[in-house]
Design a protein around this motif. Structure first.
Motif, PDB file in Angstrom:
ATOM      1  N   GLY A   1      -2.948   9.127   7.833  1.00 17.84           N
ATOM      2  CA  GLY A   1      -1.950   9.316   6.782  1.00 17.84           C
ATOM      3  C   GLY A   1      -0.793  10.152   7.300  1.00 17.84           C
ATOM      4  N   THR A   2       0.411   9.560   7.353  1.00 22.58           N
ATOM      5  CA  THR A   2       1.594  10.275   7.837  1.00 22.58           C
ATOM      6  C   THR A   2       2.528  10.593   6.669  1.00 22.58           C
ATOM      7  OG1 THR A   2       2.920   8.283   8.250  1.00 22.58           O
ATOM      8  CG2 THR A   2       1.409   8.983   9.994  1.00 22.58           C
TER       9      THR A   2
ATOM     10  N   ALA B   1      -5.259   8.394   2.924  1.00 23.85           N
ATOM     11  CA  ALA B   1      -6.145   7.613   3.788  1.00 23.85           C
ATOM     12  C   ALA B   1      -7.505   7.411   3.128  1.00 23.85           C
ATOM     13  CB  ALA B   1      -6.300   8.302   5.139  1.00 23.85           C
ATOM     14  N   GLU B   2      -7.978   8.424   2.408  1.00 26.04           N
ATOM     15  CA  GLU B   2      -9.271   8.314   1.722  1.00 26.04           C
ATOM     16  C   GLU B   2      -9.211   7.281   0.598  1.00 26.04           C
ATOM     17  OE1 GLU B   2     -12.302   9.583   2.170  1.00 26.04           O
ATOM     18  OE2 GLU B   2     -11.717  10.605   4.018  1.00 26.04           O
TER      19      GLU B   2
ATOM     20  N   VAL C   1       0.865  -1.183   0.000  1.00 30.39           N
ATOM     21  CA  VAL C   1       0.000   0.000   0.000  1.00 30.39           C
ATOM     22  C   VAL C   1       0.903   1.235   0.000  1.00 30.39           C
ATOM     23  CG1 VAL C   1      -1.945   1.162   1.097  1.00 30.39           C
ATOM     24  CG2 VAL C   1      -1.713  -1.313   1.295  1.00 30.39           C
ATOM     25  N   GLY C   2       1.529   1.479  -1.144  1.00 29.52           N
ATOM     26  CA  GLY C   2       2.428   2.612  -1.298  1.00 29.52           C
ATOM     27  C   GLY C   2       1.921   3.561  -2.374  1.00 29.52           C
ATOM     28  N   PHE C   3       2.385   4.803  -2.310  1.00 29.02           N
ATOM     29  CA  PHE C   3       1.899   5.841  -3.214  1.00 29.02           C
ATOM     30  C   PHE C   3       3.053   6.469  -3.990  1.00 29.02           C
ATOM     31  CE2 PHE C   3      -1.212   5.361   0.103  1.00 29.02           C
ATOM     32  CZ  PHE C   3      -2.427   5.511  -0.541  1.00 29.02           C
ATOM     33  N   LEU C   4       2.739   6.978  -5.163  1.00 30.66           N
ATOM     34  CA  LEU C   4       3.730   7.710  -5.943  1.00 30.66           C
ATOM     35  C   LEU C   4       4.112   8.982  -5.198  1.00 30.66           C
ATOM     36  CD1 LEU C   4       2.215   7.313  -9.527  1.00 30.66           C
ATOM     37  CD2 LEU C   4       4.156   6.074  -8.539  1.00 30.66           C
ATOM     38  N   PRO C   5       5.358   9.429  -5.337  1.00 36.94           N
ATOM     39  CA  PRO C   5       5.826  10.579  -4.558  1.00 36.94           C
ATOM     40  C   PRO C   5       4.927  11.796  -4.701  1.00 36.94           C
ATOM     41  CG  PRO C   5       7.660   9.529  -5.669  1.00 36.94           C
ATOM     42  CD  PRO C   5       6.412   8.864  -6.193  1.00 36.94           C
ATOM     43  N   GLY C   6       4.537  12.356  -3.558  1.00 36.79           N
ATOM     44  CA  GLY C   6       3.776  13.589  -3.536  1.00 36.79           C
ATOM     45  C   GLY C   6       2.346  13.488  -3.998  1.00 36.79           C
ATOM     46  N   THR C   7       1.828  12.269  -4.183  1.00 32.15           N
ATOM     47  CA  THR C   7       0.479  12.096  -4.702  1.00 32.15           C
ATOM     48  C   THR C   7      -0.313  11.120  -3.840  1.00 32.15           C
ATOM     49  OG1 THR C   7       0.830  10.143  -6.109  1.00 32.15           O
ATOM     50  CG2 THR C   7       1.501  12.285  -7.006  1.00 32.15           C
ATOM     51  N   ALA C   8      -1.594  10.994  -4.152  1.00 31.72           N
ATOM     52  CA  ALA C   8      -2.450   9.986  -3.541  1.00 31.72           C
ATOM     53  C   ALA C   8      -2.757   8.889  -4.564  1.00 31.72           C
ATOM     54  CB  ALA C   8      -3.739  10.622  -3.034  1.00 31.72           C
ATOM     55  N   GLU C   9      -1.833   8.664  -5.490  1.00 32.15           N
ATOM     56  CA  GLU C   9      -1.978   7.629  -6.514  1.00 32.15           C
ATOM     57  C   GLU C   9      -1.170   6.401  -6.107  1.00 32.15           C
ATOM     58  OE1 GLU C   9      -1.058   6.959 -11.297  1.00 32.15           O
ATOM     59  OE2 GLU C   9      -0.914   8.967 -10.389  1.00 32.15           O
TER      60      GLU C   9
ATOM     61  N   PHE D   1      10.427   6.110   6.280  1.00 30.75           N
ATOM     62  CA  PHE D   1       9.638   5.495   7.347  1.00 30.75           C
ATOM     63  C   PHE D   1       8.416   6.349   7.673  1.00 30.75           C
ATOM     64  CE2 PHE D   1       8.435   4.745  11.705  1.00 30.75           C
ATOM     65  CZ  PHE D   1       8.476   3.358  11.823  1.00 30.75           C
ATOM     66  N   ASN D   2       8.573   7.652   7.620  1.00 30.69           N
ATOM     67  CA  ASN D   2       7.475   8.551   8.001  1.00 30.69           C
ATOM     68  C   ASN D   2       6.318   8.541   7.011  1.00 30.69           C
ATOM     69  OD1 ASN D   2       8.659   9.463  10.386  1.00 30.69           O
ATOM     70  ND2 ASN D   2       9.800  11.085   9.342  1.00 30.69           N
ATOM     71  N   ARG D   3       6.539   8.079   5.816  1.00 29.61           N
ATOM     72  CA  ARG D   3       5.465   8.047   4.817  1.00 29.61           C
ATOM     73  C   ARG D   3       4.709   6.723   4.939  1.00 29.61           C
ATOM     74  NH1 ARG D   3      10.139   9.828   1.548  1.00 29.61           N
ATOM     75  NH2 ARG D   3      10.013  12.108   1.360  1.00 29.61           N
ATOM     76  N   SER D   4       3.539   6.762   5.486  1.00 32.82           N
ATOM     77  CA  SER D   4       2.822   5.510   5.724  1.00 32.82           C
ATOM     78  C   SER D   4       1.349   5.775   5.961  1.00 32.82           C
ATOM     79  CB  SER D   4       3.411   4.783   6.932  1.00 32.82           C
ATOM     80  OG  SER D   4       3.234   5.574   8.101  1.00 32.82           O
ATOM     81  N   ILE D   5       0.611   4.697   6.018  1.00 36.92           N
ATOM     82  CA  ILE D   5      -0.769   4.711   6.498  1.00 36.92           C
ATOM     83  C   ILE D   5      -0.787   3.884   7.779  1.00 36.92           C
ATOM     84  CG2 ILE D   5      -3.155   3.979   6.086  1.00 36.92           C
ATOM     85  CD1 ILE D   5      -2.416   6.303   4.344  1.00 36.92           C
ATOM     86  N   ILE D   6      -1.210   4.488   8.868  1.00 39.34           N
ATOM     87  CA  ILE D   6      -1.395   3.756  10.118  1.00 39.34           C
ATOM     88  C   ILE D   6      -2.838   3.249  10.117  1.00 39.34           C
ATOM     89  CG2 ILE D   6      -1.301   3.806  12.618  1.00 39.34           C
ATOM     90  CD1 ILE D   6       1.388   4.315  11.210  1.00 39.34           C
TER      91      ILE D   6
END
Length: 410
Positions: A334-335, A353-354, A295-303, A399-404
């Motif tokens: 969303g962190t 998160a959405e 569950v990862g996203f492209l840099p700077g996006t919600a894609e 590490f800080n880029r994640s969904i808790i």
């Protein structure tokens, strides 16, 4: 008779005959000129063709060789020796730096001859090539830990413009300033890694030099294996380093699967902790969905970076949630790394998160049972990453880029 200059080296020993697995390992470097001829066993991937045309001849040739712990000893065809042979034919210097905790030169050779006849000359070059590969096969680390970045920098300095630098290592450095033991490093953004190294003036000078990358992500026990995404991250980081150093072209040599047989008789190297794939919780609890994982996203996006992988994981998460008794609900936080304004971080976190919430709803989780919040870098989950004042520290930033994801049971 040919003459060969052989500066003194701590580990160089000439040896003829035989064919140890480690000896033929170095011969694999020569495949860069014959990659298309080995029928799928090995292949060469060209990078950055737009930056320049790779030379057809290697010119001066320098290796940074990872003859160290936690790396395999693959048995590769010894016939793949054309790279060394080409350097010999052109009477170009050949230098090998060992990769360990304090890299140093291990082999220095240069072929020269007065022979003019084609047949005898070819035999001399063949013998020279075999001797060099045998000497390379005897190299072992002499210092603990691994510093391929320094070895690459030394190799680049020893190689004049027009030459070829070969990095043959797993790429898992265990020393500053590129320590892969830092949690999050195996999911780090290559551009952030480069920015961090630039700030520390640690990028090798590779302008005018062809770079060949071999063995990256290739490890042996007791080092745990890297999954495909992690191997790709390691490869992209080293590609980015070579490009940042000004290399006009970067070639990648990929080898077939091999036995996980570790090289022996070498100094110890610390293990890099490999993150385990997250498993949906049984019952209530929270987990971090790494931005470098499914569950990862492209840099700077919600894609989503890999929508099918994210959907597979989130379907199993939804299944586990529906099996929880009572009236549970899901909190999604969303962190982000500490970059841009607080509001922008929170907006990015909320948007991501959405996206996760929408997929969970598709798999049967009631919308009323899911809450979302974007906290950015302002929560108890944040690890200092040096933002926004200077270049981000790539490991904690990743590490800080994640969904808790938290399943809460009232």
């Amino acid at each position: 008779m040919p003459s060969r200059s052989r500066p003194r080296s701590r580990s160089y020993r000439r040896r003829r005959g035989g064919g140890s697995p480690r000896r033929v390992l170095l011969a694999a470097a020569a495949v860069v000129l014959l990659a298309s001829a080995v029928g799928g066993y090995l292949y060469l991937q060209r990078e950055d063709a737009d930056l320049g045309i790779c030379p057809s001849q290697p010119g001066p040739l320098t290796f940074a060789l990872g003859a160290r712990a936690n790396m395999p000893s693959p048995e590769l065809p010894a016939a793949l020796s054309s790279l060394v042979s080409s350097a010999a034919e052109a009477e170009q210097p050949l230098v090998v730096y060992r990769v360990d905790g304090d890299p140093s030169p291990a082999v220095q050779e240069r072929f020269s001859t007065t022979t003019k006849a084609a047949g005898p000359l070819a035999e001399e070059i063949k013998t020279f090539t075999a001797d060099v590969l045998a000497a390379m096969g005897e190299i072992r680390s002499v210092q603990a830990e691994a510093d391929p970045l320094k070895a690459l920098r030394l190799a680049a300095r020893a190689t004049p413009a027009g030459g070829t630098v070969v990095l043959f290592d797993s790429g898992l450095q265990t020393t500053a300033p590129l320590d892969f033991r830092g949690e999050g490093m195996l999911e780090a953004d290559p551009t952030e890694v480069v920015a961090s190294l630039v700030a520390k003036q640690a990028i090798p000078e590779l302008a005018g030099r062809r770079v060949i990358l071999m063995g990256l992500g290739d490890v042996a026990a007791p080092q745990d294996q890297l999954d495909p995404a992690m191997r790709n991250t390691v490869l992209e980081i080293w590609r980015a380093i070579a490009r940042a150093g000004g290399a006009p072209c970067v070639d990648t040599l990929t080898d077939p699967p091999h036995a996980n047989t570790a090289l022996t008789g070498v100094r110890p190297v610390s293990l890099v902790k490999i993150p385990k794939p997250p498993l949906p919780p049984v019952g209530c609890g929270e987990q971090r969905l790494s931005n470098g994982g499914d569950v990862g996203f492209l840099p700077g996006t919600a894609e989503l970076r890999d929508p099918p992988a994210a959907r597979r994981f989130l379907k199993s998460y939804a299944d586990r949630f529906r099996a929880v008794t009572g009236e549970p609900y899901i909190e999604l936080l969303g962190t982000t790394a500490r970059w841009n304004t607080k509001e922008e971080q929170q907006r990015t976190g909320k948007d991501r998160a959405e996206v996760v919430k929408k997929i969970l709803i598709e798999y049967g989780v009631p919308a009323a049972s899911i809450t979302t919040e974007g906290v950015g870098s302002y929560s108890k989950y944040y690890r200092p990453d040096k933002g926004p004042e200077g270049p981000l520290d790539p490991a904690p930033a990743a590490f800080n880029r994640s969904i808790i994801a938290r399943i809460v049971c009232p």
